[in-house]
Design a protein around this motif. Structure first.
Motif, PDB file in Angstrom:
ATOM      1  N   VAL A  69      39.215  76.542  33.164  1.00  0.00           N
ATOM      2  CA  VAL A  69      40.068  77.290  33.866  1.00  0.00           C
ATOM      3  C   VAL A  69      40.847  78.190  32.974  1.00  0.00           C
ATOM      4  O   VAL A  69      41.529  77.806  31.824  1.00  0.00           O
ATOM      5  CB  VAL A  69      41.273  76.286  34.295  1.00  0.00           C
ATOM      6  N   PRO A  70      40.549  79.592  32.965  1.00  0.00           N
ATOM      7  CA  PRO A  70      40.608  80.409  32.127  1.00  0.00           C
ATOM      8  C   PRO A  70      42.427  80.901  32.273  1.00  0.00           C
ATOM      9  O   PRO A  70      42.777  80.964  33.399  1.00  0.00           O
ATOM     10  CB  PRO A  70      39.952  81.792  32.434  1.00  0.00           C
ATOM     11  N   ASP A 109      38.556  79.220  39.375  1.00  0.00           N
ATOM     12  CA  ASP A 109      39.544  80.381  39.526  1.00  0.00           C
ATOM     13  C   ASP A 109      41.002  79.631  39.019  1.00  0.00           C
ATOM     14  O   ASP A 109      41.366  78.806  39.702  1.00  0.00           O
ATOM     15  CB  ASP A 109      39.398  80.751  40.972  1.00  0.00           C
ATOM     16  N   ALA A 110      41.685  80.189  38.006  1.00  0.00           N
ATOM     17  CA  ALA A 110      42.795  79.525  37.768  1.00  0.00           C
ATOM     18  C   ALA A 110      43.953  79.870  38.659  1.00  0.00           C
ATOM     19  O   ALA A 110      44.724  78.981  39.016  1.00  0.00           O
ATOM     20  CB  ALA A 110      43.096  80.735  36.531  1.00  0.00           C
ATOM     21  N   SER A 111      43.711  80.804  39.492  1.00  0.00           N
ATOM     22  CA  SER A 111      44.960  80.953  40.499  1.00  0.00           C
ATOM     23  C   SER A 111      45.070  80.031  41.578  1.00  0.00           C
ATOM     24  O   SER A 111      45.957  79.504  42.405  1.00  0.00           O
ATOM     25  CB  SER A 111      44.647  82.458  41.334  1.00  0.00           C
ATOM     26  N   SER A 112      43.648  79.485  41.871  1.00  0.00           N
ATOM     27  CA  SER A 112      43.740  78.427  42.947  1.00  0.00           C
ATOM     28  C   SER A 112      43.745  76.834  42.424  1.00  0.00           C
ATOM     29  O   SER A 112      43.327  75.901  42.911  1.00  0.00           O
ATOM     30  CB  SER A 112      42.384  78.715  43.710  1.00  0.00           C
ATOM     31  N   PHE A 113      43.710  76.802  40.973  1.00  0.00           N
ATOM     32  CA  PHE A 113      43.600  75.436  40.327  1.00  0.00           C
ATOM     33  C   PHE A 113      44.681  74.622  40.697  1.00  0.00           C
ATOM     34  O   PHE A 113      44.420  73.448  40.991  1.00  0.00           O
ATOM     35  CB  PHE A 113      43.731  75.682  38.705  1.00  0.00           C
ATOM     36  N   SER A 129      51.652  75.740  34.348  1.00  0.00           N
ATOM     37  CA  SER A 129      52.766  75.374  36.104  1.00  0.00           C
ATOM     38  C   SER A 129      51.593  74.846  36.864  1.00  0.00           C
ATOM     39  O   SER A 129      51.598  73.949  37.402  1.00  0.00           O
ATOM     40  CB  SER A 129      53.536  76.429  36.414  1.00  0.00           C
ATOM     41  N   SER A 130      50.318  75.663  36.814  1.00  0.00           N
ATOM     42  CA  SER A 130      49.352  75.234  37.932  1.00  0.00           C
ATOM     43  C   SER A 130      48.664  73.910  37.360  1.00  0.00           C
ATOM     44  O   SER A 130      48.464  73.309  38.161  1.00  0.00           O
ATOM     45  CB  SER A 130      48.329  76.418  37.630  1.00  0.00           C
ATOM     46  N   ALA A 131      48.596  73.723  36.301  1.00  0.00           N
ATOM     47  CA  ALA A 131      48.090  72.604  35.551  1.00  0.00           C
ATOM     48  C   ALA A 131      49.090  71.252  35.930  1.00  0.00           C
ATOM     49  O   ALA A 131      48.572  70.299  36.254  1.00  0.00           O
ATOM     50  CB  ALA A 131      47.910  72.612  34.064  1.00  0.00           C
ATOM     51  N   PHE A 132      50.534  71.455  35.663  1.00  0.00           N
ATOM     52  CA  PHE A 132      51.158  70.391  36.101  1.00  0.00           C
ATOM     53  C   PHE A 132      51.390  70.198  37.759  1.00  0.00           C
ATOM     54  O   PHE A 132      51.391  69.323  38.296  1.00  0.00           O
ATOM     55  CB  PHE A 132      52.573  70.701  35.460  1.00  0.00           C
ATOM     56  N   GLN A 133      51.181  71.115  38.599  1.00  0.00           N
ATOM     57  CA  GLN A 133      50.867  71.122  40.054  1.00  0.00           C
ATOM     58  C   GLN A 133      49.818  70.165  40.202  1.00  0.00           C
ATOM     59  O   GLN A 133      49.714  69.286  41.055  1.00  0.00           O
ATOM     60  CB  GLN A 133      50.910  72.345  40.694  1.00  0.00           C
ATOM     61  N   PHE A 134      48.676  70.648  39.662  1.00  0.00           N
ATOM     62  CA  PHE A 134      47.542  69.816  39.788  1.00  0.00           C
ATOM     63  C   PHE A 134      47.717  68.319  39.462  1.00  0.00           C
ATOM     64  O   PHE A 134      47.176  67.450  40.081  1.00  0.00           O
ATOM     65  CB  PHE A 134      46.168  70.522  38.935  1.00  0.00           C
ATOM     66  N   ALA A 135      48.383  68.084  38.182  1.00  0.00           N
ATOM     67  CA  ALA A 135      48.572  66.924  37.645  1.00  0.00           C
ATOM     68  C   ALA A 135      49.459  65.898  38.672  1.00  0.00           C
ATOM     69  O   ALA A 135      49.344  64.776  38.713  1.00  0.00           O
ATOM     70  CB  ALA A 135      49.367  66.967  36.181  1.00  0.00           C
ATOM     71  N   LYS A 136      50.406  66.623  39.318  1.00  0.00           N
ATOM     72  CA  LYS A 136      51.485  66.066  40.228  1.00  0.00           C
ATOM     73  C   LYS A 136      50.846  65.306  41.265  1.00  0.00           C
ATOM     74  O   LYS A 136      51.038  64.368  41.864  1.00  0.00           O
ATOM     75  CB  LYS A 136      52.504  66.843  40.395  1.00  0.00           C
ATOM     76  N   LYS A 137      49.621  66.088  41.762  1.00  0.00           N
ATOM     77  CA  LYS A 137      49.075  65.822  43.165  1.00  0.00           C
ATOM     78  C   LYS A 137      48.017  64.771  42.720  1.00  0.00           C
ATOM     79  O   LYS A 137      47.559  63.920  43.463  1.00  0.00           O
ATOM     80  CB  LYS A 137      48.440  66.942  43.640  1.00  0.00           C
TER      81      LYS A 137
END
Length: 646
Positions: A68-69, A92-96, A129-137
């Motif tokens: 994830v760039p 795609d980083a934006s959709s991660f 922030s995207s990584a932690f949204q993924f982690a929360k889910k």
């Protein structure tokens, strides 16, 4: 200056791959999915490159890797993802953040950021922030690694700052504002969202070709030393003490943290505490033939400390994978015209490596005599074959000699060799009374010792040896091939744990510890019969296109083509004519990759075994005929009796 190590990034990535393999095996756990959120820092580049090699080369690695760039790819990342050998998929980083992990799949996220890159602040924070949204889910394991800006001098003669002490020290320092924001986001993810997050921080990191060492210009000092042909040490070089980490340890730390650190904790990570003087001495100590040492020191000044306290990190069980002098030396070799000296890697033979090779040829001549008499076909195998094809002789740093046979020739060899061999030789096999429980037969030279760290654990027939590697037919169907190899791999590892009689540190430690009491209940003969049943399963298959190295360590490489191995030709090899496959291309591609004709990187030019004992006894000199001798007694020399040579 000209680099003597081509493509140093790949050199280090290769060596890191071996370190990571050890870390994975030590922890006996693999995730199904690895998500690598990386910027363009040197840690990111090496993490991606080395994990790509792990995925490519490791038979046991079952996880999938995704990149994830964080920002634009570095040149190294671009080259990796445009190559045919890339085994990491890009997301795609934006959709991660909205990416949904597959049900019942275990996952981890490794985020690596250079927290001194303030111009990339928005991209880094948005990605995290995207990584932690993924982690929360999806509830994956998350490790965040940060490279820090240069620390200021610690006041009041304090030498090291522990994790929370460091936070107070830098809380109002503008240089650390990006790190502080990363840290706050990690806290919020753990405290408010219940995410499984750990934070690592590195303050000075270097590799042979790149550095993030703001406190000291390591590469500049190396270049200056070779321009002046002198290492100059002044009082100023003792003034600052700082923590430093070689890239090999930094990458291994990220993987170690996946398994061995507590969620919700921060860790200061470093491998060495040094002064510039320590580094300069390391440069000189490895290059005394090329450099002079000049000391301009009258009085050692009081030190200014800029060190991370790493006690908490060390308590997780992590040990540095590379000594400071070795790490600095690899950097020196990259930046100078010095050829990497492999001598220290093979020094444990005490200057007897050539004599060892001579005795292995002595054994080979006996094998050749018997094989010619009984029309048994064999060929040089493994590194011996590679040396014969590439160099016309054995590999300079190789310590063993391997030969290979197809199953039908091997069966004939087993029947006749013990009866035909001369009195100086012994045949080591699980099916005679030699005490061997390898899944591989060996021809040994009596009166000598040649014990690995593994074999020295057991009282069994010893001696300088040649391994007999056997190549067995397997299915042409890929799924059946994998099942065939998995069966053999399981049997060999179970037997290995049983014979070693201890849980193995480098192979599923917890599983082997649980299984060992049950494995002890099974007689050795059962293991060997189960193994023989497996290797012979496809023995009579007439249309077989593939072979497996069923008793060799190349089993994890998968299958190799049978073409080219059914006939041999003779070539020069260490003073004799030795047989090799008529077309060894398929074998060598399988065992060493398509670039097998190129010399390996210097970091790989080391002996393949770790020996506990090398003793050639009466064979230490070329004229070894004696009227009296003592036969080997594996219990110890004082058990041996003198007698006339038979």
């Amino acid at each position: 200056m000209v680099s003597m190590i081509n493509d140093e990034t790949q050199v280090s990535a290769d060596s890191i791959h071996r370190v990571l393999t050890g870390v994975f095996l030590e922890n006996k756990k693999f995730y199904d999915n690895y998500y690598l959120m990386c910027d363009g820092s040197l840690l990111s580049d090496y993490l991606l490159t080395s994990l790509n090699i792990v995925v490519k080369k490791s038979f046991y690695f079952l996880g999938k890797c995704y990149f994830v760039p964080v920002c634009e790819k570095s040149s190294m990342q671009t080259e990796l993802f445009e190559s045919e050998g890339c085994n990491i998929k890009e997301l795609d980083a934006s959709s991660f953040s909205s990416f949904t992990n597959e049900k019942k799949k275990t996952s981890c996220v490794i985020c690596v950021f250079d927290a001194s890159e303030n111009e990339k602040r928005e991209k880094i924070l948005s990605s995290l922030s995207s990584a932690f949204q993924f982690a929360k889910k999806n509830k994956p394991r998350v490790v965040v690694g940060t490279i820090l800006p240069e620390m200021e001098k610690i006041p009041q003669n304090i030498e090291y700052l522990a994790e929370r002490e460091f936070d107070y020290f830098v809380s109002e320092n503008e240089k650390f504002s990006l790190f502080n924001e990363i840290q706050q986001m990690c806290r919020a993810a753990v405290r408010d969202d219940g995410c499984d997050v750990s934070l690592l921080r590195f303050d000075n990191v270097f590799s042979p070709d790149r550095q993030h060492v703001p406190v000291f210009d390591l590469m500049g000092e190396i270049r200056k030393a070779f321009e002046n042909e002198t290492v100059t040490i002044t009082e100023e070089d003792y003034k600052t003490s700082f923590t430093l980490t070689y890239v090999r340890d930094a990458i291994a730390s990220l993987i170690h943290a996946l398994y061995n650190v507590k969620s919700g904790h921060e860790y200061n990570v470093s491998a060495y505490t040094v002064t510039p003087a320590d580094i300069k001495f390391a440069i000189f100590n490895k290059c005394k033939e090329h450099l002079k040492l000049e000391c301009r020191v009258d009085k050692i000044p009081a030190k200014e400390n800029k060190c991370l306290g790493t006690m908490k990190w060390r308590k997780t069980g992590f040990e540095a994978k590379c000594e400071l002098e070795t790490a600095v030396y690899q950097t020196v070799c990259h930046l100078s015209e010095i050829e990497y000296d492999i001598g220290p890697m093979i020094a444990f033979y005490e200057g007897k490596l050539q004599r060892l090779k001579d005795l292995e040829i002595y054994i080979l001549k006996e094998i050749d005599r018997v094989c010619r008499k009984h029309n048994i076909q064999y060929f040089l195998a493994g590194g011996s074959l590679l040396g014969a094809v590439r160099n016309g002789k054995s590999i300079e740093w190789d310590d063993d000699l391997d030969i290979g046979m197809l199953r039908h020739d091997y069966d004939k060899f087993r029947k006749v060799f013990e009866k035909e061999m001369g009195g100086e030789f012994a045949y080591s096999s699980p099916f005679n009374k030699s005490g061997s429980h390898y899944t591989i037969d060996k021809v040994r030279l009596k009166g000598t010792y040649f014990s690995t760290n593994f074999s020295s654990k057991n009282v069994n027939e010893d001696g300088i040896f040649i391994d007999i590697l056997v190549y067995d037919k397997t299915s042409n169907n890929k799924l059946l091939q994998k099942l065939h190899m998995a069966y053999l791999y399981a049997i060999t590892k179970a037997l290995e744990v049983r014979w070693y009689n201890e849980a193995r540190e480098n192979f599923h430690y917890r599983l082997s510890k649980i299984a060992l009491p049950f494995l002890r209940l099974i007689p050795y003969g059962v293991y060997h019969r189960m193994f023989e049943l497996g290797v012979r399963f496809y023995r009579n298959k007439k249309d077989a296109k593939y072979l497996i190295d069923s008793v060799g360590k190349k089993l994890i490489h998968g299958v190799m083509p049978i073409d080219g191995l059914e006939e041999v030709k003779y070539v020069p090899f260490d003073g004799i004519e030795a047989p090799i496959p008529v077309d060894p291309t398929g074998y060598l591609n399988y065992a060493y990759g398509k670039d097998y004709m190129s010399l390996p990187t210097y970091s790989k030019r080391s002996a393949p075994h770790s020996f506990a004992r090398v003793d050639m006894g009466e064979y230490i000199f070329e004229t070894h005929e004696k009227p009296q001798f003592r036969s080997v007694d594996v219990r110890g020399e004082l058990f041996e009796k003198e007698g006339k040579k038979s």
